[in-house]
Design a protein around this motif. Structure first.
Motif, mmCIF file in Angstrom:
data_model
loop_
_atom_site.group_PDB
_atom_site.id
_atom_site.type_symbol
_atom_site.label_atom_id
_atom_site.label_comp_id
_atom_site.label_asym_id
_atom_site.label_seq_id
_atom_site.Cartn_x
_atom_site.Cartn_y
_atom_site.Cartn_z
ATOM 1 N N LEU A 1 0.854 -1.182 0.000
ATOM 2 C CA LEU A 1 0.000 0.000 0.000
ATOM 3 C C LEU A 1 0.890 1.231 0.000
ATOM 4 C CD1 LEU A 1 -2.995 0.961 0.254
ATOM 5 C CD2 LEU A 1 -2.618 1.046 2.719
ATOM 6 N N ALA A 2 0.712 2.117 -0.989
ATOM 7 C CA ALA A 2 1.559 3.308 -1.106
ATOM 8 C C ALA A 2 0.949 4.531 -0.449
ATOM 9 C CB ALA A 2 1.838 3.605 -2.584
ATOM 10 N N THR A 3 -0.283 4.427 0.017
ATOM 11 C CA THR A 3 -0.948 5.531 0.711
ATOM 12 C C THR A 3 -1.091 5.182 2.191
ATOM 13 O OG1 THR A 3 -2.998 4.532 -0.124
ATOM 14 C CG2 THR A 3 -2.211 6.530 -1.225
ATOM 15 N N PRO A 4 -1.259 6.180 3.063
ATOM 16 C CA PRO A 4 -1.362 5.891 4.499
ATOM 17 C C PRO A 4 -2.582 5.031 4.811
ATOM 18 C CG PRO A 4 -0.985 8.237 4.117
ATOM 19 C CD PRO A 4 -1.285 7.631 2.786
ATOM 20 N N PRO A 5 -2.473 4.124 5.785
ATOM 21 C CA PRO A 5 -3.630 3.314 6.184
ATOM 22 C C PRO A 5 -4.760 4.202 6.691
ATOM 23 C CG PRO A 5 -1.594 2.454 7.128
ATOM 24 C CD PRO A 5 -1.264 3.787 6.551
ATOM 25 N N GLY A 6 -5.981 3.754 6.481
ATOM 26 C CA GLY A 6 -7.142 4.523 6.927
ATOM 27 C C GLY A 6 -8.151 4.642 5.802
ATOM 28 N N GLU A 7 -9.195 5.408 6.039
ATOM 29 C CA GLU A 7 -10.242 5.598 5.037
ATOM 30 C C GLU A 7 -10.075 6.938 4.355
ATOM 31 O OE1 GLU A 7 -14.125 5.079 6.574
ATOM 32 O OE2 GLU A 7 -13.842 2.980 7.109
ATOM 33 N N GLY A 8 -10.281 6.957 3.051
ATOM 34 C CA GLY A 8 -10.179 8.182 2.280
ATOM 35 C C GLY A 8 -10.837 7.992 0.934
ATOM 36 N N ALA A 9 -10.632 8.952 0.039
ATOM 37 C CA ALA A 9 -11.254 8.856 -1.281
ATOM 38 C C ALA A 9 -10.655 7.696 -2.075
ATOM 39 C CB ALA A 9 -11.064 10.166 -2.036
ATOM 40 N N ILE A 10 -9.322 7.568 -2.038
ATOM 41 C CA ILE A 10 -8.664 6.495 -2.779
ATOM 42 C C ILE A 10 -7.534 5.892 -1.952
ATOM 43 C CG2 ILE A 10 -9.146 7.472 -5.073
ATOM 44 C CD1 ILE A 10 -6.161 8.362 -5.116
ATOM 45 N N HIS A 11 -7.150 4.689 -2.324
ATOM 46 C CA HIS A 11 -5.896 4.081 -1.896
ATOM 47 C C HIS A 11 -5.123 3.711 -3.151
ATOM 48 C CE1 HIS A 11 -5.726 3.942 2.382
ATOM 49 N NE2 HIS A 11 -6.859 3.274 2.532
ATOM 50 N N ILE A 12 -3.789 3.665 -3.028
ATOM 51 C CA ILE A 12 -2.942 3.261 -4.143
ATOM 52 C C ILE A 12 -2.145 2.028 -3.712
ATOM 53 C CG2 ILE A 12 -1.048 3.880 -5.686
ATOM 54 C CD1 ILE A 12 -1.905 6.779 -5.407
ATOM 55 N N VAL A 13 -2.301 0.947 -4.460
ATOM 56 C CA VAL A 13 -1.521 -0.270 -4.251
ATOM 57 C C VAL A 13 -0.445 -0.300 -5.316
ATOM 58 C CG1 VAL A 13 -1.549 -2.788 -4.231
ATOM 59 C CG2 VAL A 13 -3.472 -1.510 -3.241
ATOM 60 N N ARG A 14 0.812 -0.392 -4.893
ATOM 61 C CA ARG A 14 1.953 -0.338 -5.823
ATOM 62 C C ARG A 14 2.527 -1.732 -6.010
ATOM 63 N NH1 ARG A 14 6.244 3.997 -4.310
ATOM 64 N NH2 ARG A 14 4.834 5.343 -5.481
ATOM 65 N N LEU A 15 2.834 -2.042 -7.264
ATOM 66 C CA LEU A 15 3.351 -3.356 -7.641
ATOM 67 C C LEU A 15 4.567 -3.139 -8.522
ATOM 68 C CD1 LEU A 15 2.275 -6.407 -7.384
ATOM 69 C CD2 LEU A 15 1.328 -6.057 -9.665
ATOM 70 N N SER A 16 5.681 -3.853 -8.231
ATOM 71 C CA SER A 16 6.900 -3.669 -9.023
ATOM 72 C C SER A 16 7.646 -4.989 -9.145
ATOM 73 C CB SER A 16 7.818 -2.622 -8.365
ATOM 74 O OG SER A 16 9.028 -2.477 -9.079
ATOM 75 N N GLY A 17 8.146 -5.279 -10.356
ATOM 76 C CA GLY A 17 8.951 -6.473 -10.539
ATOM 77 C C GLY A 17 8.713 -7.146 -11.868
#
Length: 459
Positions: free
Chosen positions: A8-24
């Motif tokens: 997870l690239a955004t802080p934990p908690g509730e908000g408008a969006i979250h960003i999940v980052r994937l690399s490799g």
């Protein structure tokens, strides 16, 4: 580096969006399995730096409508294929998307692992990597500006220039030692001395701004000190514009340190109010006084409060003399309670010549602007603002450059007394190893782990 990582690239908690980052290496395959784009033709074109709307699945289970950004390596943050999945901002949704990626073979990223891969893949050096942490945690505009200057690579270029010159000196010395049959002319001692002196001066030019850089990054450690009842806690409250510390007429009210932060201009002050320094038989107060002396030793600036009503009719107390003798260069004397006198003039012979002393009144708010100006003058070493050249600010980097300079000075001393060049090369090599640690040209895995674990997960 062979694993594909997700976090997870955004802080934990509730908000408008979250960003999940994937690399490799398997990132493209994993996203291709789980993501069904609405515009399939655009997705199949495999364009980089593109954004795609669609549905994210875990097997046959539809999880969320998402936006997926695709950044193909090597022109991505990590140098690998990177995908960022923008989902709705509930933690449950983000966790389900990460679990779907894990089921397809991804591994959970460790703290700082994305940035570590960026470093290992040559996308940034250690100065730039550490600047990212500083930029995220910046508490003033100046500290953010400083981090941006470092992130731009200008500081790295200056360090690399010094490193290359040291490398050239070492290479030539070792060539004359290892290949005498090739008749390579060794440096004349005067030429060698001048070349080392030149590179040392360049290193010193970078080093001289490190004090300011460290203060802008970490804050100016400012200790409020003095005998009981001179107005230390009142000064803290006045600076903070709130009743943070208890103020009474009873001496020794403050027993422990009080820590607060305050901005003066764009400089962050780490204010420390300490116990009144005096001789005491109270075991609790003695602990507070001992801590006060330790704080004085570690401080960048000491605000020593004296009582104007007592100063002109007595000599300085033993504790006050000790502070002025041992810490004169970093002490600002505030002669408090001058509002009790129609006019006030103090005897400058009380203080060492290098001490800045100021008539002051916490109660009437007299002398505060002069105090702020003096603090800013000390931070910027006489300048008004942050220089356009980036400054070293990280204690690890500063220590490495200091060690590099020390090794160059030892090499100069060796040249001066005509030590054989093979021995001179030992100090030159040491200076090269130290400066290489700054940007990461020569860095061990445990040091890398120590640096990147300071990052948050997802960065």
């Amino acid at each position: 580096m062979d694993d594909t990582i997700v976090a997870l690239a955004t802080p934990p908690g509730e908000g408008a969006i979250h960003i999940v980052r994937l690399s490799g290496k398997q990132a493209s395959k994993i996203v291709g399995t789980c993501f069904q784009p609405l515009n399939k033709d655009k997705w199949k074109a495999e364009g980089t730096f593109t954004l795609h709307l669609g549905w994210f699945y875990d097997g046959d289970l539809k999880l969320d409508q998402v936006l997926v950004s695709r950044m193909k390596g090597p022109n991505s943050y990590t140098g690998e294929d990177v995908f960022e999945i923008n989902c709705h901002g509930g933690m449950l949704l983000a966790r389900r998307i990460m679990k779907a990626c894990l089921r397809q073979g991804a591994q959970l990223a460790k703290p700082g692992e994305f940035s570590k891969r960026a470093f290992l893949n040559g996308k940034m050096d250690l100065i730039q990597a550490e600047a990212i942490v500083d930029l995220i945690s910046a508490r003033t505009e100046l500290s953010a500006d400083l981090a941006l200057l470092q992130l731009s690579g200008n500081l790295s270029s200056r360090i690399d220039e010094v490193r290359q010159e040291i490398l050239d000196i070492l290479s030539y010395i070792e060539a004359t030692i290892d290949f005498p049959e090739d008749e390579i002319d060794s440096f004349a001692l005067t030429d060698l001395y001048e070349r080392i002196l030149k590179v040392k001066d360049k290193a010193l030019e970078i080093f001289k701004g490190s004090k300011t850089g460290k203060i802008l990054r970490e804050g100016l450690s400012t200790v409020i000190a003095g005998r009981p009842n001179v107005g230390k806690s009142s000064l803290l409250n006045a600076l903070l514009k709130e009743d943070r510390a208890i103020v009474t007429d009873i001496p020794g009210t403050t027993r422990d340190e009080i820590h607060e932060y305050l901005k003066i201009g764009e400089v962050l002050l780490h204010l420390i109010d300490t116990a009144g320094i005096r001789e005491s038989e109270d075991p609790i107060e003695m602990i507070g006084i001992e801590r006060a002396w330790k704080a004085l030793n570690m401080a960048d600036v000491i605000l020593l409060l004296l009582d104007a009503s007592e100063l002109n009719c007595r000599k300085l107390a033993k504790e006050e003399k000790t502070i002025l003798e041992e810490y004169a260069s970093k002490t600002i004397v505030l002669i408090n309670k001058t509002d009790l006198f129609p006019s006030y003039d103090f005897d400058e012979s009380f203080f060492p010549p290098e001490v800045f002393a100021l008539p002051f009144s916490v109660k009437k708010h007299l002398g505060f602007s002069e105090l702020e100006q003096e603090i800013l003058r000390r931070v910027f070493e006489g300048e008004n603002t942050l220089a356009s050249e980036p400054l070293l600010s990280n204690i690890r980097q500063i220590q490495a450059l200091e060690n590099c300079i020390h090794s160059l000075e030892k090499a100069m001393e060796a040249v001066y007394v005509n030590v054989p060049q093979d021995l001179i090369s030992i100090d030159i090599r040491s200076s090269l190893e130290e400066i290489s640690l700054i940007t990461g040209h020569n860095v061990q895995e445990d040091l890398l782990n120590n640096i990147f674990t300071r990052f948050c997960i997802g960065k």
